[in-house]
Write a protein that holds these residues in place. Sequence first.
Motif, PDB file in Angstrom:
ATOM      1  N   ASP A  37       0.832  -1.206   0.000  1.00  0.00           N
ATOM      2  CA  ASP A  37       0.000   0.000   0.000  1.00  0.00           C
ATOM      3  C   ASP A  37       0.868   1.257   0.000  1.00  0.00           C
ATOM      4  O   ASP A  37       0.602   2.205  -0.744  1.00  0.00           O
ATOM      5  N   VAL A  38       1.888   1.264   0.850  1.00  0.00           N
ATOM      6  CA  VAL A  38       2.786   2.417   0.925  1.00  0.00           C
ATOM      7  C   VAL A  38       3.495   2.606  -0.416  1.00  0.00           C
ATOM      8  O   VAL A  38       3.562   3.711  -0.943  1.00  0.00           O
ATOM      9  N   ALA A  39       3.988   1.526  -0.973  1.00  0.00           N
ATOM     10  CA  ALA A  39       4.694   1.599  -2.255  1.00  0.00           C
ATOM     11  C   ALA A  39       3.794   2.176  -3.340  1.00  0.00           C
ATOM     12  O   ALA A  39       4.218   3.046  -4.114  1.00  0.00           O
ATOM     13  N   ARG A  40       2.569   1.734  -3.380  1.00  0.00           N
ATOM     14  CA  ARG A  40       1.616   2.233  -4.373  1.00  0.00           C
ATOM     15  C   ARG A  40       1.392   3.738  -4.195  1.00  0.00           C
ATOM     16  O   ARG A  40       1.397   4.496  -5.158  1.00  0.00           O
ATOM     17  N   ASN A  87       9.871  -3.399  -2.508  1.00  0.00           N
ATOM     18  CA  ASN A  87      11.173  -3.715  -1.910  1.00  0.00           C
ATOM     19  C   ASN A  87      11.906  -2.457  -1.446  1.00  0.00           C
ATOM     20  O   ASN A  87      12.710  -2.512  -0.524  1.00  0.00           O
ATOM     21  N   VAL A  88      11.597  -1.302  -2.039  1.00  0.00           N
ATOM     22  CA  VAL A  88      12.194  -0.049  -1.575  1.00  0.00           C
ATOM     23  C   VAL A  88      11.607   0.324  -0.211  1.00  0.00           C
ATOM     24  O   VAL A  88      12.338   0.753   0.685  1.00  0.00           O
ATOM     25  N   VAL A  89      10.316   0.130  -0.042  1.00  0.00           N
ATOM     26  CA  VAL A  89       9.685   0.381   1.261  1.00  0.00           C
ATOM     27  C   VAL A  89      10.316  -0.529   2.314  1.00  0.00           C
ATOM     28  O   VAL A  89      10.645  -0.087   3.422  1.00  0.00           O
ATOM     29  N   SER A  90      10.522  -1.775   1.967  1.00  0.00           N
ATOM     30  CA  SER A  90      11.178  -2.711   2.881  1.00  0.00           C
ATOM     31  C   SER A  90      12.570  -2.216   3.256  1.00  0.00           C
ATOM     32  O   SER A  90      12.963  -2.255   4.433  1.00  0.00           O
ATOM     33  N   LYS A  91      13.309  -1.725   2.280  1.00  0.00           N
ATOM     34  CA  LYS A  91      14.657  -1.222   2.550  1.00  0.00           C
ATOM     35  C   LYS A  91      14.622   0.016   3.434  1.00  0.00           C
ATOM     36  O   LYS A  91      15.494   0.197   4.286  1.00  0.00           O
ATOM     37  N   GLU A 143      10.814  12.072   1.725  1.00  0.00           N
ATOM     38  CA  GLU A 143      10.328  10.686   1.742  1.00  0.00           C
ATOM     39  C   GLU A 143       9.649  10.366   3.067  1.00  0.00           C
ATOM     40  O   GLU A 143       8.648   9.655   3.106  1.00  0.00           O
ATOM     41  N   TYR A 144      10.208  10.886   4.172  1.00  0.00           N
ATOM     42  CA  TYR A 144       9.610  10.694   5.488  1.00  0.00           C
ATOM     43  C   TYR A 144       8.183  11.249   5.517  1.00  0.00           C
ATOM     44  O   TYR A 144       7.250  10.572   5.961  1.00  0.00           O
ATOM     45  N   VAL A 145       8.016  12.466   5.035  1.00  0.00           N
ATOM     46  CA  VAL A 145       6.690  13.090   5.019  1.00  0.00           C
ATOM     47  C   VAL A 145       5.734  12.275   4.159  1.00  0.00           C
ATOM     48  O   VAL A 145       4.592  12.002   4.565  1.00  0.00           O
ATOM     49  N   CYS A 163       4.807   9.012   5.946  1.00  0.00           N
ATOM     50  CA  CYS A 163       3.846   9.269   7.016  1.00  0.00           C
ATOM     51  C   CYS A 163       2.440   9.484   6.462  1.00  0.00           C
ATOM     52  O   CYS A 163       1.468   8.931   6.980  1.00  0.00           O
ATOM     53  N   ARG A 164       2.329  10.276   5.430  1.00  0.00           N
ATOM     54  CA  ARG A 164       1.018  10.523   4.840  1.00  0.00           C
ATOM     55  C   ARG A 164       0.413   9.244   4.278  1.00  0.00           C
ATOM     56  O   ARG A 164      -0.807   9.049   4.352  1.00  0.00           O
ATOM     57  N   ALA A 165       1.242   8.372   3.735  1.00  0.00           N
ATOM     58  CA  ALA A 165       0.746   7.101   3.183  1.00  0.00           C
ATOM     59  C   ALA A 165       0.158   6.206   4.265  1.00  0.00           C
ATOM     60  O   ALA A 165      -0.730   5.403   3.994  1.00  0.00           O
TER      61      ALA A 165
END
Length: 78
Positions: free
Chosen positions: A30-33, A40-44, A56-58, A61-63
């Motif tokens: 969901d975050v990646a989308r 895999n980037v979200v996982s990293k 990216e942090y902001v 968080c919004r996601a």
Amino acid sequence: MAREQFRDDYRKLLQTLVARRKASGVTQEDVARQLGIRQNVVSKYELGEVRLNVIEYVRYCRAIKLDPGELLGEFGHY
């Protein structure tokens, strides 16, 4: 502040982000989308293998439906 303290704080921040993501029922997919990146980037990000910059942090968080300032307030003990 010692470099090690920064690492510890960053690790705590990541742990908190992951816990909040899971508590909100949002998956890495969901975050990646939402961010337009691969899962895999979200996982990293979450493992600390790729460091989140402030933008990216902001967006992360919004996601997960979290106010970025709220979480930073919890780490505002400096």
